[in-house]
Design an enzyme around this catalytic site. Structure first.
Site, PDB file in Angstrom:
ATOM      1  N   ARG A 107      12.326   6.112  -3.544  1.00  0.00           N
ATOM      2  CA  ARG A 107      11.444   7.059  -2.554  1.00  0.00           C
ATOM      3  C   ARG A 107      11.381   8.657  -3.314  1.00  0.00           C
ATOM      4  O   ARG A 107      12.640   8.830  -2.888  1.00  0.00           O
ATOM      5  CB  ARG A 107      11.635   6.981  -1.359  1.00  0.00           C
ATOM      6  CG  ARG A 107      10.604   8.185  -0.537  1.00  0.00           C
ATOM      7  CD  ARG A 107      10.678   7.896   0.737  1.00  0.00           C
ATOM      8  NE  ARG A 107       9.750   6.593   1.243  1.00  0.00           N
ATOM      9  CZ  ARG A 107       9.151   6.529   2.465  1.00  0.00           C
ATOM     10  NH1 ARG A 107       9.502   7.472   3.433  1.00  0.00           N
ATOM     11  NH2 ARG A 107       8.637   5.703   2.720  1.00  0.00           N
ATOM     12  N   HIS A 134       1.859   4.498  -2.644  1.00  0.00           N
ATOM     13  CA  HIS A 134       2.683   3.886  -1.772  1.00  0.00           C
ATOM     14  C   HIS A 134       2.545   2.373  -1.770  1.00  0.00           C
ATOM     15  O   HIS A 134       1.844   1.600  -0.664  1.00  0.00           O
ATOM     16  CB  HIS A 134       2.502   4.504  -0.117  1.00  0.00           C
ATOM     17  CG  HIS A 134       3.424   4.204   0.912  1.00  0.00           C
ATOM     18  ND1 HIS A 134       4.651   3.323   0.303  1.00  0.00           N
ATOM     19  CD2 HIS A 134       3.849   4.487   1.999  1.00  0.00           C
ATOM     20  CE1 HIS A 134       5.704   3.487   1.384  1.00  0.00           C
ATOM     21  NE2 HIS A 134       5.049   3.965   2.466  1.00  0.00           N
ATOM     22  N   GLN A 137       3.892  -0.355   0.968  1.00  0.00           N
ATOM     23  CA  GLN A 137       3.130   0.088   2.316  1.00  0.00           C
ATOM     24  C   GLN A 137       1.535  -0.883   2.040  1.00  0.00           C
ATOM     25  O   GLN A 137       1.158  -1.718   3.077  1.00  0.00           O
ATOM     26  CB  GLN A 137       2.449   1.354   2.356  1.00  0.00           C
ATOM     27  CG  GLN A 137       1.640   1.665   3.477  1.00  0.00           C
ATOM     28  CD  GLN A 137       2.395   1.558   4.959  1.00  0.00           C
ATOM     29  OE1 GLN A 137       3.638   2.112   5.136  1.00  0.00           O
ATOM     30  NE2 GLN A 137       2.095   0.695   5.917  1.00  0.00           N
ATOM     31  N   ASP A 231      -3.409   8.512   8.484  1.00  0.00           N
ATOM     32  CA  ASP A 231      -2.220   8.984   8.255  1.00  0.00           C
ATOM     33  C   ASP A 231      -2.039  10.192   8.714  1.00  0.00           C
ATOM     34  O   ASP A 231      -2.811  10.938   9.020  1.00  0.00           O
ATOM     35  CB  ASP A 231      -2.165   8.621   6.774  1.00  0.00           C
ATOM     36  CG  ASP A 231      -0.525   8.851   6.097  1.00  0.00           C
ATOM     37  OD1 ASP A 231       0.447   9.069   6.981  1.00  0.00           O
ATOM     38  OD2 ASP A 231      -0.363   9.174   4.911  1.00  0.00           O
ATOM     39  N   CYS A 272       0.064   3.881   9.058  1.00  0.00           N
ATOM     40  CA  CYS A 272       1.345   3.615   8.284  1.00  0.00           C
ATOM     41  C   CYS A 272       2.646   3.964   8.939  1.00  0.00           C
ATOM     42  O   CYS A 272       3.691   3.365   8.750  1.00  0.00           O
ATOM     43  CB  CYS A 272       1.274   4.122   6.761  1.00  0.00           C
ATOM     44  SG  CYS A 272       0.922   5.873   6.743  1.00  0.00           S
ATOM     45  N   ARG A 317       5.871  -4.531   6.901  1.00  0.00           N
ATOM     46  CA  ARG A 317       6.760  -3.923   5.834  1.00  0.00           C
ATOM     47  C   ARG A 317       7.955  -4.757   5.597  1.00  0.00           C
ATOM     48  O   ARG A 317       8.045  -4.740   4.312  1.00  0.00           O
ATOM     49  CB  ARG A 317       7.228  -2.355   6.157  1.00  0.00           C
ATOM     50  CG  ARG A 317       6.315  -1.272   6.761  1.00  0.00           C
ATOM     51  CD  ARG A 317       5.351  -1.310   5.417  1.00  0.00           C
ATOM     52  NE  ARG A 317       5.902  -0.846   4.166  1.00  0.00           N
ATOM     53  CZ  ARG A 317       6.557   0.561   4.131  1.00  0.00           C
ATOM     54  NH1 ARG A 317       6.585   1.474   4.798  1.00  0.00           N
ATOM     55  NH2 ARG A 317       7.289   0.619   2.769  1.00  0.00           N
TER      56      ARG A 317
HETATM   57  N1   CP Z   1       5.303   4.035   6.611  1.00  0.00           N
HETATM   58  C1   CP Z   1       6.538   4.349   5.922  1.00  0.00           C
HETATM   59  O1   CP Z   1       6.698   4.361   4.633  1.00  0.00           O
HETATM   60  O2   CP Z   1       7.225   4.926   6.925  1.00  0.00           O
HETATM   61  P1   CP Z   1       8.914   5.370   6.549  1.00  0.00           P
HETATM   62  O3   CP Z   1       8.497   6.979   6.127  1.00  0.00           O
HETATM   63  O4   CP Z   1       9.614   5.484   7.906  1.00  0.00           O
HETATM   64  O5   CP Z   1       9.530   4.637   5.509  1.00  0.00           O
HETATM   65  N1  NVA Z   2       1.437  10.289   3.558  1.00  0.00           N
HETATM   66  C1  NVA Z   2       2.689  10.219   4.123  1.00  0.00           C
HETATM   67  C2  NVA Z   2       3.092   8.744   4.329  1.00  0.00           C
HETATM   68  C3  NVA Z   2       4.340   8.503   4.987  1.00  0.00           C
HETATM   69  C4  NVA Z   2       4.683   7.104   5.117  1.00  0.00           C
HETATM   70  C5  NVA Z   2       3.811  10.945   3.550  1.00  0.00           C
HETATM   71  O1  NVA Z   2       3.771  10.954   2.231  1.00  0.00           O
HETATM   72  O2  NVA Z   2       4.521  11.658   4.165  1.00  0.00           O
END
Ligand code: CP
Ligand code: NVA
Length: 331
Positions: A107, A134, A137, A231, A272, A317
């Site tokens: 990530r 993502h 997700q 989101d 999400c 997930r």
């Molecule tokens: N939805 C998601 O990716 O959550 P986290 O940021 O907690 O991993």
């Molecule tokens: N758009 C958000 C998604 C988190 C799962 C971010 O990137 O912070």
């Protein structure tokens, strides 16, 4: 997986429709097996690195539990504590981890980083979120919608409202287009997905039969949508100064009971997560004090309603990430 790197998942289009749906199907099988106590570990002896440049609850825990359930070991490298970024480059880190691990979750801030990691690691790499995409997700979201929709995937309609420029919105647009779904994105012009992503969605739709709508008209976009998705309005890595502008632009796209009503059907609510739906977080409380809003992208009323399936989505997930690991690494 069909990208340049076998077993990797760097973005949704590393999969074709068939492969995408096979992973969702495998996730459903693994979910059932876990429930029934018949899960068979297929990753015994495998080692997986989890590299996070940003925070995570779901993605990290999903990878950890999925790996443990399947008999694999994980190492977590968080935003602090490894040399990545400051003293060691992505490509050097990739070559080191690739000598020790069977697969790497990453990530990070930039899509370039996860691509470079995959170029140099020599083992499968899975994108756990970048500023662009993502993909893990998406597997969970499609499993969730599929579980709740009685009929083929192509019949499903969903509408994303809010920051249409962010990773989740882009991924939803491309995923829906790939799978031949009815996809709507409602966002102010300034926050709509980049033109090249919209063009790509339209190209995919020519063969998949997807119906694509990108509009600034929230009420039109949600009409008849079976799922309403939102989101956060400011994503990880974006400056906090963005909040004022985002709130002023995005208030008409906030998911409220009235907006759910405007679907004209018994639509369900997806997110999400994490979500700012009340004042129980530091940020939620700060934003309330500054802007007078209790809940930002969605009201607490909708988030806590029986139409909200966000925790089923969060659970999925884990099952879908497990499918990715099994598909990539099981012998
Ligand atoms: N939805 C998601 O990716 O959550 P986290 O940021 O907690 O991993
Ligand atoms: N758009 C958000 C998604 C988190 C799962 C971010 O990137 O912070």
């Amino acid at each position: 997986m069909i990208g340049r790197h076998p077993g990797s998942l760097l973005k949704e289009l590393d999969l074709d429709k068939k492969q995408f749906l096979e992973l969702v199907g495998l996730a459903a099988e693994l979910k059932l097996a876990r429930r029934e106590g018949t899960e068979r570990p297929r990753l015994t002896g495998k080692n997986i690195a989890l590299v996070f440049e940003k925070n995570s609850t779901r993605t990290r825990c999903a990878f950890e539990v999925a790996a443990h359930d399947q008999g694999a070991h994980v190492s977590y490298l968080g935003p602090e504590g490894s040399h990545l970024g400051r003293e060691e480059s992505v490509r050097d880190t990739a070559r080191v981890l690739g000598r020790m691990y069977d697969g790497i979750e990453f990530r990070g801030f930039r899509q370039d980083s996860v691509e470079e990691l995959a170029d140099y690691a020599g083992v499968p790499v899975w994108n756990g979120l970048t500023e662009s995409w993502h993909p893990t997700q998406m597997l969970a979201d499609i499993l969730t919608m599929h579980e709740l929709h009685d009929g083929p995937i192509e019949e499903i309609s969903f509408c994303f409202l809010g920051d249409g420029h962010n990773n989740v919105a882009r991924s939803l647009l491309i995923t829906g287009a790939l799978l031949g779904m009815d996809v709507r994105i409602a966002a102010p012009v300034e926050l709509q997905p980049p033109a090249d992503v919209v063009a790509q969605a339209h190209r995919l739709a020519e063969t998949s039969g997807a119906r694509i709508l990108v509009t600034d008209d929230a009420e039109r976009a949600v009409r008849g949508a079976e799922f309403v998705y939102t989101d956060v309005w400011v994503s990880m890595g974006e400056p906090a100064e963005q909040w004022r502008r985002r709130i002023s632009l995005l208030l008409p796209y906030r998911v409220t009971a009235e907006l759910m009503e405007a679907t004209g059907c018994r639509s369900m609510f997806l997110h999400c997560l994490p979500s700012l739906h009340d004042r129980r977080t530091e940020l939620g409380a700060e934003l309330h004090d500054q802007f007078g809003l209790d809940g930002i992208e969605v009201t607490n009323e909708v988030f806590e309603s029986e139409r909200s399936v966000v925790f089923d989505q969060a659970e999925n997930r884990m099952h879908t990430i497990k499918a990715v690991l099994v598909a990539a690494l099981a012998g």
